[in-house]
Scaffold this active site. Sequence first.
Site, mmCIF file in Angstrom:
data_model
loop_
_atom_site.group_PDB
_atom_site.id
_atom_site.type_symbol
_atom_site.label_atom_id
_atom_site.label_comp_id
_atom_site.label_asym_id
_atom_site.label_seq_id
_atom_site.Cartn_x
_atom_site.Cartn_y
_atom_site.Cartn_z
ATOM 1 N N LYS A 277 0.853 -1.188 0.000
ATOM 2 C CA LYS A 277 0.000 0.000 0.000
ATOM 3 C C LYS A 277 0.893 1.244 0.000
ATOM 4 C CE LYS A 277 -4.356 1.382 2.041
ATOM 5 N NZ LYS A 277 -5.547 0.929 2.747
ATOM 6 N N GLU A 362 -20.325 -5.266 8.502
ATOM 7 C CA GLU A 362 -21.320 -4.492 9.251
ATOM 8 C C GLU A 362 -22.444 -5.382 9.799
ATOM 9 O OE1 GLU A 362 -20.007 -3.603 6.337
ATOM 10 O OE2 GLU A 362 -19.002 -1.706 6.806
ATOM 11 N N ARG A 390 -26.034 -1.854 5.094
ATOM 12 C CA ARG A 390 -25.761 -3.276 4.926
ATOM 13 C C ARG A 390 -26.462 -4.134 5.978
ATOM 14 N NH1 ARG A 390 -20.600 -4.872 2.190
ATOM 15 N NH2 ARG A 390 -21.214 -4.069 0.168
HETATM 16 C C1 LIG Z 1 -19.227 -1.958 3.271
HETATM 17 C C2 LIG Z 1 -18.046 -1.051 3.454
HETATM 18 N N1 LIG Z 1 -17.569 -0.821 4.689
HETATM 19 C C3 LIG Z 1 -16.503 -0.003 4.863
HETATM 20 C C4 LIG Z 1 -15.905 0.592 3.799
HETATM 21 C C5 LIG Z 1 -14.760 1.578 4.001
HETATM 22 N N2 LIG Z 1 -13.549 1.131 3.350
HETATM 23 C C6 LIG Z 1 -13.102 1.637 2.189
HETATM 24 S S1 LIG Z 1 -11.711 0.930 1.650
HETATM 25 C C7 LIG Z 1 -11.638 -0.077 2.988
HETATM 26 C C8 LIG Z 1 -10.517 -1.048 3.118
HETATM 27 C C9 LIG Z 1 -10.548 -2.000 2.009
HETATM 28 O O1 LIG Z 1 -9.494 -2.898 2.179
HETATM 29 P P1 LIG Z 1 -8.854 -3.595 0.918
HETATM 30 O O2 LIG Z 1 -9.953 -4.040 0.013
HETATM 31 O O3 LIG Z 1 -7.912 -4.611 1.411
HETATM 32 O O4 LIG Z 1 -8.100 -2.443 0.143
HETATM 33 P P2 LIG Z 1 -6.900 -1.487 0.610
HETATM 34 O O5 LIG Z 1 -7.567 -0.260 1.168
HETATM 35 O O6 LIG Z 1 -6.078 -2.223 1.593
HETATM 36 O O7 LIG Z 1 -6.156 -1.144 -0.613
HETATM 37 C C10 LIG Z 1 -12.710 0.152 3.841
HETATM 38 C C11 LIG Z 1 -12.944 -0.534 5.121
HETATM 39 C C12 LIG Z 1 -16.442 0.338 2.525
HETATM 40 N N3 LIG Z 1 -15.935 0.903 1.416
HETATM 41 N N4 LIG Z 1 -17.495 -0.493 2.380
#
Ligand SMILES: Cc1ncc(C[n+]2csc(CCOP(=O)(O)OP(=O)(O)O)c2C)c(N)n1
Length: 619
Positions: A277, A362, A390
């Site tokens: 990242k 969630e 959700r």
């Molecule tokens: C249902 C939901 N809950 C929370 C989020 C907030 N959110 C956006 S990106 C993220 C992390 C996603 O992790 P990953 O897919 O591993 O991608 P990274 O950010 O590590 O590149 C979160 C929790 C979201 N987009 N959707």
Amino acid sequence: MNILDKINSPQDLKKLNLEELKELAQEIRNFIIESVSKTGGHLASSLGTVELTIALHYVFDTPKDKIVWDVGHQTYAHKILTGRKNLFHTLRQYGGISGFPRREESEYDVFNVGHASTAVSAALGIAAARELNNEDYKVIAVIGDGSLSGGLTYEGLNHAGHLGYDFIVVLNDNAMFISKSVGAVAKMLVKILTLGLVKKIEQKIDKFLRRLKYIGSVLLRVAKRFKLLLFPGMLFEEMGFAYIGPVDGHDIKSLCEVFKSVKHFKGPVVVHVLTKKGKGYKPAEEKPEKFHGVPKFDVFTGEIEKKNDRLTFTEVFSKTVTTLAEKDERIVGITAAMTDGCGLEEFAKKFPKRFFDVGIAEEHAVTFAAGLATQNYIPICAIYSTFLQRAFDQIIHDVALQNLHVVFVLDRAGIVGEDGPTHHGSFDLSYLRLIPNMTIMVPKDGNELKDMLYTAIYHISGPVAIRYPKDFVFEKNIDISEFKKIEIPKAQMVYEDKESKIYFLVLGPKVYILEEILKEKNFKFSIINMRFLKPIDEEVLKKICHSNNIIITVEENTVIGGLFSAVSEYVVKNCCSVKVYHFAFPDKFITFGKKEILEKQIGLSKESFCEFLKSVSEK
Ligand SMILES: Cc1ncc(C[n+]2csc(CCOP(=O)(O)OP(=O)(O)O)c2C)c(N)n1
């Protein structure tokens, strides 16, 4: 002329050799850093997927082959390579290009997204349509390791294994969600890389490859060349997937070779890709959580634009919940992968045993809170308004039906600005109001938020929700040591003009905009701070809902189902003869852009209030 200047679509990409692809990755990275430093955006995740994106568009035949991104916050390189390079400076700006994939924007954006864990299901639906139509193209779902903490992904994987279609899942594993990853699956992904497990897995390879016949031998050649593991066991095999990986996600050569071989693979396959990242930008590599969603920043120093020193609603919640939890061991904090965003960082540090980050889950967060509540704990379930959507059934079935005392704290309720329609908190007042036993409170400022949280914890016994926007509170300082019970469901007369027939009934901080108008302009009206949407203060409605009065409801929520609906229902039920107007979000999805611009556009600005007052005063 640099290489990026010559790239206007993935077709141009295919003319490049490996060295040029590597050079292009660097140019794209610089381009993203430079541009996002001026617009703000999801930097760290997008920097991590530059080589992966290049390799996918290089090997696959997009847009015929379909790439479905999970969350979509990592798609900046995808946008740049698919014809939006010249619009990239408008990213997330009103009228510009979105920060997430949008089908309206490009034929390369296959599925609209913003919430996590949808990619496998959506991509599988597309693969099913392909089968039904007897068509021939590849479908690739790109998911983060974060997405593997969400149940929807498993529902999709389980179904995909059952259907057995040709289907590629690229697991982009950076060992992080927004901050550090949580959960057993995340741990398993790390273990995959440890030697002990690797050895055991290697022993299984032979058996696995024998089953794959020709494809097996191709994969074995690729695996040997790039020192990859092929193993059938573990989670994915159980779900009917073949597994290949882990692949270095910043090595374009390996990525291209692996994708070329899985392109011909029959059946569902997971390609496990390791990325970093924030890759290639030191400040983002060092502090990926700060550069996850970042405002403007200085490219050279990495210094992030400071917000002013006013307190936010999030900060007031953070201090209040921590203070209350110091004195009461029954209070537990729950978040779904948004510890920082929801203001639970300090709580987590002070009370690690009473703090639960459940991952991007969630639904689980809510039912988990319900379980705790049955054992006399007081769960504070802090989830953004948009993401709590959700868990609608869990709120009804697991919490409200049993009248359990769970305190829902909904941050980002109302317009959030640049993240746009997937992230605005437009619906919570509506989806919560229809649930029996639910109490709903909306603070106008920080002091009220503090007292509402106290009231929700100690003076309400069933489910209760407090919702507030992504905004600063009115006050400069707040004393978090004293708490007052707010009488339920008492509204507050903020200003009464006995000569005026106009009453504004307000939920939330817009009270202060109306106060400003009273001070600055020559209009006469009364302001009532409703505080409660449910139960609603019928006493106050009884007092003002009669002939010749003009009632105007104000709420930062869709017009259907919130305060306007509640007041209208009261008026009809009690046969009141009174005019009711509303200021609320229209029954439409609201686009992205600065909050002030969007509020003007939908008629929720100071100017809109003044125009309305002028029109009713003239009548
Ligand atoms: C249902 C939901 N809950 C929370 C989020 C907030 N959110 C956006 S990106 C993220 C992390 C996603 O992790 P990953 O897919 O591993 O991608 P990274 O950010 O590590 O590149 C979160 C929790 C979201 N987009 N959707």
